[in-house]
Design a protein around this motif. Structure first.
Motif, short mmCIF file in Angstrom:
data_model
loop_
_atom_site.label_atom_id
_atom_site.label_comp_id
_atom_site.label_asym_id
_atom_site.label_seq_id
_atom_site.Cartn_x
_atom_site.Cartn_y
_atom_site.Cartn_z
N LEU A 30 0.83 -1.20 0.00
CA LEU A 30 0.00 0.00 0.00
C LEU A 30 0.87 1.25 0.00
O LEU A 30 0.59 2.21 -0.74
N ARG A 31 1.90 1.27 0.82
CA ARG A 31 2.79 2.44 0.86
C ARG A 31 3.49 2.64 -0.48
O ARG A 31 3.66 3.76 -0.93
N GLU A 41 -2.41 1.65 7.31
CA GLU A 41 -2.68 0.88 8.52
C GLU A 41 -4.18 0.64 8.70
O GLU A 41 -4.60 -0.45 9.07
N ASP A 42 -4.99 1.66 8.41
CA ASP A 42 -6.44 1.50 8.52
C ASP A 42 -6.95 0.44 7.55
O ASP A 42 -7.78 -0.40 7.90
N ILE A 43 -6.46 0.48 6.32
CA ILE A 43 -6.89 -0.49 5.31
C ILE A 43 -6.45 -1.89 5.70
O ILE A 43 -7.22 -2.85 5.58
N VAL A 47 -8.85 -5.07 6.30
CA VAL A 47 -8.69 -6.37 5.63
C VAL A 47 -8.66 -7.49 6.68
O VAL A 47 -9.32 -8.52 6.51
N ALA A 48 -7.95 -7.27 7.79
CA ALA A 48 -7.90 -8.27 8.86
C ALA A 48 -9.29 -8.51 9.43
O ALA A 48 -9.70 -9.65 9.66
N ARG A 49 -10.04 -7.43 9.66
CA ARG A 49 -11.39 -7.55 10.19
C ARG A 49 -12.26 -8.37 9.25
O ARG A 49 -13.00 -9.26 9.67
N LEU A 75 -10.51 -1.54 -1.45
CA LEU A 75 -10.73 -0.52 -0.43
C LEU A 75 -10.08 0.81 -0.81
O LEU A 75 -10.63 1.88 -0.55
N VAL A 76 -8.90 0.75 -1.43
CA VAL A 76 -8.22 1.97 -1.89
C VAL A 76 -9.06 2.65 -2.98
O VAL A 76 -9.24 3.87 -2.96
N VAL A 77 -9.59 1.88 -3.91
CA VAL A 77 -10.44 2.44 -4.96
C VAL A 77 -11.69 3.06 -4.35
O VAL A 77 -12.08 4.18 -4.70
N ASP A 78 -12.32 2.35 -3.42
CA ASP A 78 -13.50 2.88 -2.74
C ASP A 78 -13.19 4.19 -2.03
O ASP A 78 -13.97 5.14 -2.08
N LEU A 79 -12.05 4.24 -1.35
CA LEU A 79 -11.65 5.45 -0.64
C LEU A 79 -11.44 6.61 -1.61
O LEU A 79 -11.86 7.74 -1.34
N GLY A 80 -10.80 6.33 -2.74
CA GLY A 80 -10.60 7.38 -3.75
C GLY A 80 -11.91 7.90 -4.29
O GLY A 80 -12.08 9.12 -4.47
N ARG A 81 -12.85 7.01 -4.54
CA ARG A 81 -14.17 7.43 -5.02
C ARG A 81 -14.88 8.27 -3.97
O ARG A 81 -15.51 9.28 -4.28
N ARG A 82 -14.82 7.83 -2.72
CA ARG A 82 -15.47 8.57 -1.64
C ARG A 82 -14.88 9.97 -1.50
O ARG A 82 -15.59 10.96 -1.36
N ARG A 83 -13.54 10.06 -1.55
CA ARG A 83 -12.89 11.36 -1.44
C ARG A 83 -13.23 12.27 -2.62
O ARG A 83 -13.42 13.46 -2.44
N ALA A 84 -13.31 11.70 -3.81
CA ALA A 84 -13.68 12.50 -4.99
C ALA A 84 -15.11 13.00 -4.87
O ALA A 84 -15.40 14.16 -5.21
#
Length: 112
Positions: A30-31, A41-43, A47-49, A75-84
Motif C-alpha cells: 500500500l505504501r 494501517e487503517d486499510i 482487511v484483517a477484520r 478498499l483503496v479504490v472505494d476510498l478514492g471514489r469517496r474522497r472524490a
C-alpha cells in the motif's frame, strides 16, 4: 499490529500464523502505491477484520496474500471514489468563519 480475534474470541484456522507476514507485506504494498502511512494501517486493519468476519480459511501467507491484496486494492479504490465525491460537494469549500464578510458581494451572489 494487534492480534486477530474474532467475535467469539477465536482466530480463524490458519489466519493467526499467516497474518503477521501478510500484514507487513500488505502495508509495504500500500505504501509503495502511494497510500499514506495512516491510511495503509487503517486499510490493513479493515482487511484483517474482513478476514476474521468471513472466516477466510487460509493455511499460509502465500494463500492469504492474494486475497488480502485484492481486498485492500478494492478498499483503496472505494476510498478514492469517496474522497472524490466529497470533494465535489459545495460544503467542502472551507472558509474561515472569522474572516470579514463582503456583504455586498454576498447579496449580489444571492440575487444572481
Amino acid at each position: 499490529m494487534a492480534p486477530l480475534v474474532g467475535a467469539e474470541g477465536m482466530i480463524p484456522s490458519g489466519l493467526a500464523g499467516a497474518w503477521p507476514s501478510v500484514a507487513r507485506r500488505l502495508l509495504w504494498a500500500l505504501r509503495s502505491r502511494g497510500v499514506d502511512r495512516w491510511t495503509s494501517e487503517d486499510i490493513t486493519q479493515d482487511v484483517a477484520r474482513r478476514a476474521v468476519e468471513h472466516n477466510v480459511p487460509f493455511a499460509s501467507p502465500t494463500d492469504l496474500y492474494p486475497w488480502a491484496d485484492r481486498v485492500a486494492s478494492n478498499l483503496v479504490v472505494d476510498l478514492g471514489r469517496r474522497r472524490a465525491l466529497i470533494a465535489m460537494q459545495p460544503w467542502t469549500a472551507y472558509e474561515d468563519p472569522a474572516a470579514p464578510v463582503d456583504v455586498a458581494r454576498e447579496v449580489e451572489g444571492r440575487l444572481d
